[in-house]
Design a protein around this motif. Structure first.
Motif, PDB file in Angstrom:
ATOM      1  N   VAL A  31       0.945  -1.164   0.018  1.00  0.00           N
ATOM      2  CA  VAL A  31       0.059   0.051   0.027  1.00  0.00           C
ATOM      3  C   VAL A  31       0.685   1.277  -0.037  1.00  0.00           C
ATOM      4  CG1 VAL A  31      -1.653   1.208   1.348  1.00  0.00           C
ATOM      5  CG2 VAL A  31      -1.880  -1.170   1.261  1.00  0.00           C
ATOM      6  N   LEU A  32       0.765   2.116  -1.000  1.00  0.00           N
ATOM      7  CA  LEU A  32       1.487   3.238  -1.010  1.00  0.00           C
ATOM      8  C   LEU A  32       0.839   4.310  -0.160  1.00  0.00           C
ATOM      9  CD1 LEU A  32       2.379   3.349  -4.885  1.00  0.00           C
ATOM     10  CD2 LEU A  32       3.647   2.361  -2.890  1.00  0.00           C
ATOM     11  N   ARG A  33       1.394   4.801   0.913  1.00  0.00           N
ATOM     12  CA  ARG A  33       0.920   5.869   1.886  1.00  0.00           C
ATOM     13  C   ARG A  33       2.006   6.661   2.379  1.00  0.00           C
ATOM     14  NH1 ARG A  33      -0.878   2.566   5.283  1.00  0.00           N
ATOM     15  NH2 ARG A  33      -3.220   2.628   4.449  1.00  0.00           N
ATOM     16  N   GLY A  34       2.259   8.049   1.733  1.00  0.00           N
ATOM     17  CA  GLY A  34       3.264   8.880   2.342  1.00  0.00           C
ATOM     18  C   GLY A  34       3.622   9.525   1.316  1.00  0.00           C
ATOM     19  N   ARG A  35       4.680  10.567   1.408  1.00  0.00           N
ATOM     20  CA  ARG A  35       5.057  11.775   0.655  1.00  0.00           C
ATOM     21  C   ARG A  35       6.451  11.191   0.010  1.00  0.00           C
ATOM     22  NH1 ARG A  35       4.453  17.349   0.890  1.00  0.00           N
ATOM     23  NH2 ARG A  35       6.415  18.346   0.114  1.00  0.00           N
ATOM     24  N   TRP A  36       6.589  11.657  -1.130  1.00  0.00           N
ATOM     25  CA  TRP A  36       7.814  11.403  -2.068  1.00  0.00           C
ATOM     26  C   TRP A  36       7.951  12.555  -2.628  1.00  0.00           C
ATOM     27  CZ3 TRP A  36       4.091   7.807  -1.241  1.00  0.00           C
ATOM     28  CH2 TRP A  36       4.333   6.564  -0.857  1.00  0.00           C
ATOM     29  N   GLU A  37       9.391  12.866  -2.956  1.00  0.00           N
ATOM     30  CA  GLU A  37       9.821  13.923  -3.461  1.00  0.00           C
ATOM     31  C   GLU A  37      10.995  13.786  -4.427  1.00  0.00           C
ATOM     32  OE1 GLU A  37      11.100  16.879  -0.592  1.00  0.00           O
ATOM     33  OE2 GLU A  37       9.365  17.265   0.384  1.00  0.00           O
ATOM     34  N   MET A  38      11.130  14.427  -5.547  1.00  0.00           N
ATOM     35  CA  MET A  38      12.250  14.219  -6.515  1.00  0.00           C
ATOM     36  C   MET A  38      13.067  15.740  -6.518  1.00  0.00           C
ATOM     37  SD  MET A  38      12.292  13.296 -10.632  1.00  0.00           S
ATOM     38  CE  MET A  38      12.375  15.090 -11.197  1.00  0.00           C
ATOM     39  N   GLU A 133      11.251   3.844  -3.471  1.00  0.00           N
ATOM     40  CA  GLU A 133      11.130   4.710  -4.407  1.00  0.00           C
ATOM     41  C   GLU A 133      10.506   4.770  -5.432  1.00  0.00           C
ATOM     42  OE1 GLU A 133      15.243   5.010  -6.338  1.00  0.00           O
ATOM     43  OE2 GLU A 133      16.129   5.823  -4.285  1.00  0.00           O
ATOM     44  N   ILE A 134       9.782   5.598  -5.871  1.00  0.00           N
ATOM     45  CA  ILE A 134       8.714   5.578  -6.911  1.00  0.00           C
ATOM     46  C   ILE A 134       9.293   6.307  -8.418  1.00  0.00           C
ATOM     47  CG2 ILE A 134       6.371   6.334  -7.575  1.00  0.00           C
ATOM     48  CD1 ILE A 134       5.451   6.325  -4.862  1.00  0.00           C
ATOM     49  N   THR A 135       9.165   5.368  -9.143  1.00  0.00           N
ATOM     50  CA  THR A 135       9.530   5.783 -10.699  1.00  0.00           C
ATOM     51  C   THR A 135       8.537   6.293 -11.603  1.00  0.00           C
ATOM     52  OG1 THR A 135      11.508   4.166 -10.444  1.00  0.00           O
ATOM     53  CG2 THR A 135      10.950   5.000 -12.646  1.00  0.00           C
ATOM     54  N   LEU A 136       8.566   7.439 -12.264  1.00  0.00           N
ATOM     55  CA  LEU A 136       7.445   7.844 -12.940  1.00  0.00           C
ATOM     56  C   LEU A 136       8.043   8.402 -14.272  1.00  0.00           C
ATOM     57  CD1 LEU A 136       4.660   8.691 -13.379  1.00  0.00           C
ATOM     58  CD2 LEU A 136       4.813  10.968 -12.437  1.00  0.00           C
ATOM     59  N   GLY A 137       8.046   7.371 -15.080  1.00  0.00           N
ATOM     60  CA  GLY A 137       8.790   7.741 -16.277  1.00  0.00           C
ATOM     61  C   GLY A 137      10.254   7.605 -16.210  1.00  0.00           C
ATOM     62  N   TYR A 143      11.378   8.460  -1.138  1.00  0.00           N
ATOM     63  CA  TYR A 143      10.472   8.505  -0.102  1.00  0.00           C
ATOM     64  C   TYR A 143      10.934   9.373   1.057  1.00  0.00           C
ATOM     65  CZ  TYR A 143       7.625   6.421   3.771  1.00  0.00           C
ATOM     66  OH  TYR A 143       6.814   6.176   4.613  1.00  0.00           O
ATOM     67  N   LYS A 144       9.846  10.240   1.733  1.00  0.00           N
ATOM     68  CA  LYS A 144      10.292  11.212   2.656  1.00  0.00           C
ATOM     69  C   LYS A 144       9.435  10.582   4.063  1.00  0.00           C
ATOM     70  CE  LYS A 144      12.801  14.030   0.588  1.00  0.00           C
ATOM     71  NZ  LYS A 144      14.189  14.187   0.998  1.00  0.00           N
ATOM     72  N   THR A 145       8.208  10.623   4.046  1.00  0.00           N
ATOM     73  CA  THR A 145       7.530  10.182   5.409  1.00  0.00           C
ATOM     74  C   THR A 145       6.378   9.619   5.071  1.00  0.00           C
ATOM     75  OG1 THR A 145       6.762  11.058   7.462  1.00  0.00           O
ATOM     76  CG2 THR A 145       6.727  12.693   5.405  1.00  0.00           C
ATOM     77  N   GLU A 146       5.687   8.670   5.923  1.00  0.00           N
ATOM     78  CA  GLU A 146       4.763   8.087   5.885  1.00  0.00           C
ATOM     79  C   GLU A 146       3.755   9.042   6.448  1.00  0.00           C
ATOM     80  OE1 GLU A 146       4.413   4.247   8.056  1.00  0.00           O
ATOM     81  OE2 GLU A 146       2.280   3.929   7.464  1.00  0.00           O
ATOM     82  N   ASN A 147       4.000  10.019   7.117  1.00  0.00           N
ATOM     83  CA  ASN A 147       3.015  10.753   7.806  1.00  0.00           C
ATOM     84  C   ASN A 147       2.764  11.959   6.776  1.00  0.00           C
ATOM     85  OD1 ASN A 147       2.890   9.704  10.205  1.00  0.00           O
ATOM     86  ND2 ASN A 147       4.626  10.842  10.826  1.00  0.00           N
ATOM     87  N   ILE A 148       1.478  11.759   6.089  1.00  0.00           N
ATOM     88  CA  ILE A 148       1.267  12.814   4.865  1.00  0.00           C
ATOM     89  C   ILE A 148       1.085  14.404   5.482  1.00  0.00           C
ATOM     90  CG2 ILE A 148      -0.482  13.306   3.174  1.00  0.00           C
ATOM     91  CD1 ILE A 148      -0.951  10.435   3.062  1.00  0.00           C
ATOM     92  N   ILE A 149       1.919  15.076   4.879  1.00  0.00           N
ATOM     93  CA  ILE A 149       2.080  16.376   5.423  1.00  0.00           C
ATOM     94  C   ILE A 149       0.965  17.236   4.934  1.00  0.00           C
ATOM     95  CG2 ILE A 149       3.363  18.629   5.192  1.00  0.00           C
ATOM     96  CD1 ILE A 149       5.990  16.742   4.762  1.00  0.00           C
ATOM     97  N   SER A 150       0.305  17.032   3.749  1.00  0.00           N
ATOM     98  CA  SER A 150      -0.797  17.702   3.081  1.00  0.00           C
ATOM     99  C   SER A 150      -0.351  18.678   1.881  1.00  0.00           C
ATOM    100  CB  SER A 150      -1.705  18.534   4.098  1.00  0.00           C
ATOM    101  OG  SER A 150      -0.833  19.849   4.528  1.00  0.00           O
ATOM    102  N   GLN A 151      -1.276  19.515   1.778  1.00  0.00           N
ATOM    103  CA  GLN A 151      -1.105  20.254   0.267  1.00  0.00           C
ATOM    104  C   GLN A 151      -0.502  21.603   0.837  1.00  0.00           C
ATOM    105  OE1 GLN A 151      -5.089  18.776  -1.107  1.00  0.00           O
ATOM    106  NE2 GLN A 151      -4.167  18.982  -2.914  1.00  0.00           N
ATOM    107  N   THR A 152      -0.069  22.001   1.874  1.00  0.00           N
ATOM    108  CA  THR A 152       0.595  23.190   2.228  1.00  0.00           C
ATOM    109  C   THR A 152       1.757  23.476   1.118  1.00  0.00           C
ATOM    110  OG1 THR A 152       2.063  22.258   3.837  1.00  0.00           O
ATOM    111  CG2 THR A 152      -0.043  23.135   4.656  1.00  0.00           C
TER     112      THR A 152
END
Length: 323
Positions: A31-38, A133-137, A143-152
């Motif tokens: 299950v993908l749950r969290g925040r990822w950054e590139m 890690e998530i690959t998109l193209g 991967y940063k954190t499982e606690n979703i920060i929100s859309q701020t």
């Protein structure tokens, strides 16, 4: 026998279906749950180059099994599974994830929508269970954190690039509120000061009358009266007259509001900023302000002006000559 065979077939079909279900769900698909950054680094957009941005990041927040995000797009009242944000300093690029489909080999098919253009896009994500890690193209999101920060973060980027009329409307509205608030405070202070000084003046008159009464009663203050009697006499004369002054001040509220309070302050500051020596007139008709005047031993005046020039004038004469 027929019933037994039917029972066996149905039971076998049931266990086969359960095996297929457990087999499909036991392939380790997480299950993908969290925040990822590139990390992108240098923002190559025109505004990014002008601002010197070197820490640009693309962001993805996702919950593949539950709708918990407030979308920017219209999803018919539903929440979204997450969002993808590819914004830079010149352009706000945001996609609300509306659907998530689990494929094989830790792959996911996501359908997202651009809230600005109402355009759907379909992407395939590849998840690495070891590195998370998530690959998109060609992009790899860490991967940063499982606690979703929100859309701020996305909201801040949208504010920095928002050119809609609503933001300008609220900005102008707040400025107008600030101006109106300052005007109200100015008039309120001016009126209250008028109330105070008019009541204070009336109280001073009442105190003078009370002092005169005491002087008469005490025969020039030679008679020793009790303190409580002195207080009563002064209160009887001071308080009613002060209240009368306050009433007159209340009736003069309109005049107090029109009183040129700020104008007089500005005039006082202007007078304070002027030189005590005034101005002189040179041979060209200019009128520089005098900053300093010194007297010589024979009474002559040595004059220095604000522009750094020096003049000399005879005692008792209005003519000056530049030196």
């Amino acid at each position: 026998m027929w019933l037994f065979d039917k029972f066996v077939k149905q039971t076998g079909l049931f266990f086969l279906l359960c095996f297929c279900l457990f087999g499909c769900s036991s392939d380790g698909t997480p299950v993908l749950r969290g925040r990822w950054e590139m990390f992108v680094g240098v923002d190559s957009s025109p505004a990014g180059r002008q601002m010197g941005i070197t820490d640009l990041c693309y962001v993805m927040e996702l919950n593949s099994v539950e709708r918990i995000f407030e979308p920017e797009a219209d999803l018919s009242g539903r929440k979204s599974y997450g969002f993808m944000d590819f914004s830079n300093a010149s352009r706000y690029t945001h996609f609300d994830i509306d659907s998530v489909y689990i494929l094989s080999n830790n792959r996911y098919r996501i359908v997202s929508i651009d809230p600005n253009r109402s355009v759907y896009r379909v992407d395939t994500l590849k998840y690495d269970a070891q590195t998370k890690e998530i690959t998109l193209g060609a992009w790899v999101f860490k991967y940063k954190t499982e606690n979703i920060i929100s859309q701020t973060v996305s909201d801040e980027q949208s504010l920095s690039t928002d050119t809609s009329g609503s933001s300008w409307f609220w900005l102008i509205f707040r400025l107008l509120l600030a101006v109106i608030g300052l005007a109200l405070v100015y008039y309120l202070v001016k009126i209250l000061m008028g109330y105070f000084f008019m009541m204070l003046g009336a109280a001073a008159i009442g105190a003078a009358i009370g002092g005169l009464i005491l002087w008469v009663l005490m025969g020039g203050f030679d008679l020793d009266l009790p303190r409580w009697l002195i207080i009563i006499i002064m209160s009887v004369t001071t308080v009613p007259i002060a209240l009368v002054g306050l009433w007159e001040a209340l009736k003069s509220t309109g005049e107090l509001a029109r009183m040129p309070f700020a104008t007089r302050i500005a005039e006082g500051l202007a007078k304070a900023g002027k030189s005590k020596y005034g101005n002189i007139v040179d041979e060209y008709g200019n009128k520089p302000q005098v900053t300093d005047v010194k007297r010589g031993m024979f009474g002559e005046r040595y004059i220095e002006t604000e522009d750094g020039r020096n003049f000399i004038g005879n005692s008792g004469a209005n003519e000056v000559h530049e030196v």
